[in-house]
Scaffold this motif. Structure first.
Motif, PDB file in Angstrom:
ATOM      1  N   SER A   1       0.827  -1.207   0.000  1.00  0.00           N
ATOM      2  CA  SER A   1       0.000   0.000   0.000  1.00  0.00           C
ATOM      3  C   SER A   1       0.861   1.257   0.000  1.00  0.00           C
ATOM      4  O   SER A   1       0.571   2.224  -0.717  1.00  0.00           O
ATOM      5  CB  SER A   1      -0.928   0.009   1.217  1.00  0.00           C
ATOM      6  N   SER A   2       1.912   1.257   0.814  1.00  0.00           N
ATOM      7  CA  SER A   2       2.789   2.428   0.887  1.00  0.00           C
ATOM      8  C   SER A   2       3.466   2.687  -0.453  1.00  0.00           C
ATOM      9  O   SER A   2       3.556   3.836  -0.918  1.00  0.00           O
ATOM     10  CB  SER A   2       3.843   2.219   1.979  1.00  0.00           C
ATOM     11  N   TYR A   3       3.949   1.610  -1.091  1.00  0.00           N
ATOM     12  CA  TYR A   3       4.581   1.763  -2.405  1.00  0.00           C
ATOM     13  C   TYR A   3       3.575   2.279  -3.427  1.00  0.00           C
ATOM     14  O   TYR A   3       3.861   3.212  -4.197  1.00  0.00           O
ATOM     15  CB  TYR A   3       5.153   0.418  -2.872  1.00  0.00           C
ATOM     16  N   LEU A   4       2.379   1.690  -3.440  1.00  0.00           N
ATOM     17  CA  LEU A   4       1.383   2.057  -4.434  1.00  0.00           C
ATOM     18  C   LEU A   4       0.929   3.502  -4.258  1.00  0.00           C
ATOM     19  O   LEU A   4       0.713   4.217  -5.247  1.00  0.00           O
ATOM     20  CB  LEU A   4       0.192   1.100  -4.343  1.00  0.00           C
ATOM     21  N   LYS A   5       0.786   3.943  -3.014  1.00  0.00           N
ATOM     22  CA  LYS A   5       0.400   5.335  -2.769  1.00  0.00           C
ATOM     23  C   LYS A   5       1.436   6.288  -3.354  1.00  0.00           C
ATOM     24  O   LYS A   5       1.079   7.272  -4.032  1.00  0.00           O
ATOM     25  CB  LYS A   5       0.241   5.564  -1.265  1.00  0.00           C
ATOM     26  N   ARG A   6       2.698   6.008  -3.127  1.00  0.00           N
ATOM     27  CA  ARG A   6       3.748   6.870  -3.683  1.00  0.00           C
ATOM     28  C   ARG A   6       3.753   6.803  -5.209  1.00  0.00           C
ATOM     29  O   ARG A   6       3.912   7.820  -5.884  1.00  0.00           O
ATOM     30  CB  ARG A   6       5.107   6.460  -3.115  1.00  0.00           C
ATOM     31  N   TYR A   7       3.572   5.607  -5.760  1.00  0.00           N
ATOM     32  CA  TYR A   7       3.557   5.409  -7.215  1.00  0.00           C
ATOM     33  C   TYR A   7       2.457   6.259  -7.851  1.00  0.00           C
ATOM     34  O   TYR A   7       2.678   6.932  -8.871  1.00  0.00           O
ATOM     35  CB  TYR A   7       3.338   3.926  -7.507  1.00  0.00           C
TER      36      TYR A   7
ATOM     37  N   ALA B   1      -8.893   1.953  -0.976  1.00  0.00           N
ATOM     38  CA  ALA B   1      -9.089   2.372  -2.362  1.00  0.00           C
ATOM     39  C   ALA B   1      -9.261   3.881  -2.469  1.00  0.00           C
ATOM     40  O   ALA B   1      -8.636   4.537  -3.323  1.00  0.00           O
ATOM     41  CB  ALA B   1     -10.293   1.649  -2.957  1.00  0.00           C
ATOM     42  N   VAL B   2     -10.104   4.456  -1.603  1.00  0.00           N
ATOM     43  CA  VAL B   2     -10.368   5.891  -1.664  1.00  0.00           C
ATOM     44  C   VAL B   2      -9.111   6.687  -1.327  1.00  0.00           C
ATOM     45  O   VAL B   2      -8.820   7.715  -1.954  1.00  0.00           O
ATOM     46  CB  VAL B   2     -11.535   6.254  -0.724  1.00  0.00           C
ATOM     47  N   TRP B   3      -8.340   6.220  -0.350  1.00  0.00           N
ATOM     48  CA  TRP B   3      -7.075   6.886   0.005  1.00  0.00           C
ATOM     49  C   TRP B   3      -6.103   6.862  -1.167  1.00  0.00           C
ATOM     50  O   TRP B   3      -5.492   7.881  -1.502  1.00  0.00           O
ATOM     51  CB  TRP B   3      -6.485   6.189   1.225  1.00  0.00           C
ATOM     52  N   LEU B   4      -5.965   5.710  -1.814  1.00  0.00           N
ATOM     53  CA  LEU B   4      -5.074   5.604  -2.967  1.00  0.00           C
ATOM     54  C   LEU B   4      -5.526   6.517  -4.107  1.00  0.00           C
ATOM     55  O   LEU B   4      -4.694   7.064  -4.856  1.00  0.00           O
ATOM     56  CB  LEU B   4      -5.005   4.158  -3.450  1.00  0.00           C
ATOM     57  N   MET B   5      -6.837   6.706  -4.223  1.00  0.00           N
ATOM     58  CA  MET B   5      -7.386   7.551  -5.289  1.00  0.00           C
ATOM     59  C   MET B   5      -7.278   9.039  -4.970  1.00  0.00           C
ATOM     60  O   MET B   5      -7.668   9.877  -5.785  1.00  0.00           O
ATOM     61  CB  MET B   5      -8.849   7.176  -5.538  1.00  0.00           C
ATOM     62  N   GLY B   6      -6.781   9.376  -3.774  1.00  0.00           N
ATOM     63  CA  GLY B   6      -6.590  10.777  -3.410  1.00  0.00           C
ATOM     64  C   GLY B   6      -7.709  11.361  -2.580  1.00  0.00           C
ATOM     65  O   GLY B   6      -7.875  12.574  -2.500  1.00  0.00           O
ATOM     66  N   ASN B   7      -8.496  10.506  -1.921  1.00  0.00           N
ATOM     67  CA  ASN B   7      -9.604  10.923  -1.054  1.00  0.00           C
ATOM     68  C   ASN B   7     -10.633  11.808  -1.760  1.00  0.00           C
ATOM     69  O   ASN B   7     -11.019  12.874  -1.250  1.00  0.00           O
ATOM     70  CB  ASN B   7      -9.075  11.637   0.199  1.00  0.00           C
ATOM     71  N   PRO B   8     -11.125  11.397  -2.942  1.00  0.00           N
ATOM     72  CA  PRO B   8     -12.206  12.170  -3.563  1.00  0.00           C
ATOM     73  C   PRO B   8     -13.466  12.097  -2.720  1.00  0.00           C
ATOM     74  O   PRO B   8     -13.702  11.125  -2.009  1.00  0.00           O
ATOM     75  CB  PRO B   8     -12.411  11.451  -4.913  1.00  0.00           C
ATOM     76  N   LYS B   9     -14.300  13.122  -2.798  1.00  0.00           N
ATOM     77  CA  LYS B   9     -15.528  13.186  -2.008  1.00  0.00           C
ATOM     78  C   LYS B   9     -16.609  12.301  -2.637  1.00  0.00           C
ATOM     79  O   LYS B   9     -16.919  12.439  -3.820  1.00  0.00           O
ATOM     80  CB  LYS B   9     -16.039  14.619  -1.926  1.00  0.00           C
ATOM     81  N   PRO B  10     -17.200  11.393  -1.863  1.00  0.00           N
ATOM     82  CA  PRO B  10     -18.300  10.582  -2.392  1.00  0.00           C
ATOM     83  C   PRO B  10     -19.556  11.441  -2.558  1.00  0.00           C
ATOM     84  O   PRO B  10     -19.848  12.287  -1.717  1.00  0.00           O
ATOM     85  CB  PRO B  10     -18.497   9.516  -1.315  1.00  0.00           C
ATOM     86  N   VAL B  11     -20.298  11.215  -3.642  1.00  0.00           N
ATOM     87  CA  VAL B  11     -21.517  12.003  -3.863  1.00  0.00           C
ATOM     88  C   VAL B  11     -22.762  11.139  -4.008  1.00  0.00           C
ATOM     89  O   VAL B  11     -23.883  11.622  -3.793  1.00  0.00           O
ATOM     90  CB  VAL B  11     -21.378  12.921  -5.102  1.00  0.00           C
ATOM     91  N   ALA B  12     -22.624   9.851  -4.383  1.00  0.00           N
ATOM     92  CA  ALA B  12     -23.796   8.982  -4.531  1.00  0.00           C
ATOM     93  C   ALA B  12     -23.369   7.529  -4.456  1.00  0.00           C
ATOM     94  O   ALA B  12     -22.236   7.186  -4.836  1.00  0.00           O
ATOM     95  CB  ALA B  12     -24.503   9.251  -5.859  1.00  0.00           C
TER      96      ALA B  12
END
Length: 354
Positions: free
Chosen positions: A133-139, A190-201
């Motif tokens: 997870s740490s590697y993938l987040k940096r990647y 998943a959401v953290w890796l994606m950059g914490n986008p705000k959920p809307v629906a």
């Protein structure tokens, strides 16, 4: 070395014994001075076993102690917010097992209490702290995957219902079944890796098909305490779909029991430059280089400490003001909003806007 933090534990069940007590006792800046459990006999047994000086049956008595700096909450889900809010108001830093709370309102109260107190509130997100997870987040953060626009995540078990008949399968105490128990792990990742986008629906469906099945093939069944003839009013499988403010989307599936080949947990993400599959801790990246499709398998540490241990270490670093928190109370509010709204969608049979 910074001053030692004096720590009290609330809840001394299986998750405390499996993932909290040893890392905390091994930490050079932590001293566990008290444990608390509604079963006083169990608390006293744990105190004797681990050489802890005090045991309580009521967490309010523990919170009266001025010499305790940190509270670690390992209770059933229902009590997370109650104990956390009381501890923050008493001037203690708080680490809490997942999920943050059983509904968004309680999660928001926790976040508000943390802000008002100025103390650190952090909820377990152990899957953010694995080598993969740490590697993938940096990647991803370095731009190698491009725009990460969709993905899917899940944790599925063939037969792995925890504490059947006990608090895990009693909605009043747990807030739900496999979704709130397992979903909080890999939706968060998943959401953290994606950059914490705000959920809307969200849209979702839940199923309860194995309440009367007694077969178990998973070590995870040992969590919680089974109760013969107890309550089972939660789902054993949940599926769903999350839309985010930036246009990204995420498919989800979480089950305690279903007729599949084998247990698995996974996060798959698709980006414009590369995609990835993080499955059972193993990471593969799919891209293209020099006009050819390429599969990349990073060489990661095999002997790293467990994610629970690493997150507890991180929490101590934040309390000691040597690090910025990797997860914030507002992340927890968003997470519980997602889970709660998926349950609402399952009940109504339609997509629900957050």
């Amino acid at each position: 070395m910074a001053n030692k933090l004096r720590l009290g534990i609330v809840g001394v069940g299986n998750i405390f014994k499996a993932s909290h007590v040893l890392p905390l006792q091994a930490h050079p800046e932590v001293e566990i001075v008290a444990v608390c459990d509604i079963n006083l006999e169990r608390a006293e047994q744990i105190a004797a076993e681990y050489g802890i000086e005090s045991a309580y049956a009521d967490y309010r008595e523990l919170l009266k102690r001025d010499d305790i700096d940190v509270i670690d909450i390992c209770t059933s889900n229902y009590f997370h917010s109650e104990v956390a809010i009381a501890a923050l108001k008493a001037g203690k830093h708080v680490f809490c097992e997942k999920p943050d709370a059983i509904n968004p309102e309680e999660a928001q109260k926790m976040a508000d209490a943390a802000q008002a107190s100025g103390k650190v509130l952090m909820t377990m997100r152990n899957n953010r702290f694995t080598p993969a997870s740490s590697y993938l987040k940096r990647y991803i953060d370095e731009g190698h995957m491009g725009e990460v626009y969709t993905g899917r995540c899940g944790w599925v078990r063939r037969r792995g219902i925890p504490g059947k008949g006990g608090w895990f399968t009693t909605k009043e105490l747990s807030g739900g079944g496999s979704l709130i128990d397992l979903g909080v792990h890999f939706i968060d990742l998943a959401v953290w890796l994606m950059g914490n986008p705000k959920p809307v629906a969200v849209s979702g469906a839940t199923y309860t098909k194995f309440a009367n099945n007694e077969i178990s093939n998973s070590v995870h069944s040992r969590f919680g305490e089974k109760k013969e003839g107890g309550t089972f009013d939660v789902e054993d499988l949940a599926i769903g779909f999350i839309r985010f403010e930036n246009g990204a989307s995420l498919q989800i599936e979480f089950s305690w029991a279903s007729n599949i080949q084998e247990d698995a947990n996974f996060v798959e993400l698709r980006g414009t430059k590369a995609g990835c599959n993080l499955r059972k801790g193993e990471l593969q990246i799919f891209s293209e280089t020099a006009g050819q499709l390429t599969n990349i398998t990073p060489i990661l540490k095999k002997d790293a400490p467990p994610g629970h241990t690493e997150h507890l270490k991180h929490f101590i670093e934040v309390v000691q003001k040597r690090a910025e928190p990797i997860n914030l109370p507002e992340h927890g509010v968003d997470m519980i909003k997602i889970l709660s709204t998926i349950y609402k969608s399952a009940e109504t049979g339609r997509e629900v806007v957050l």
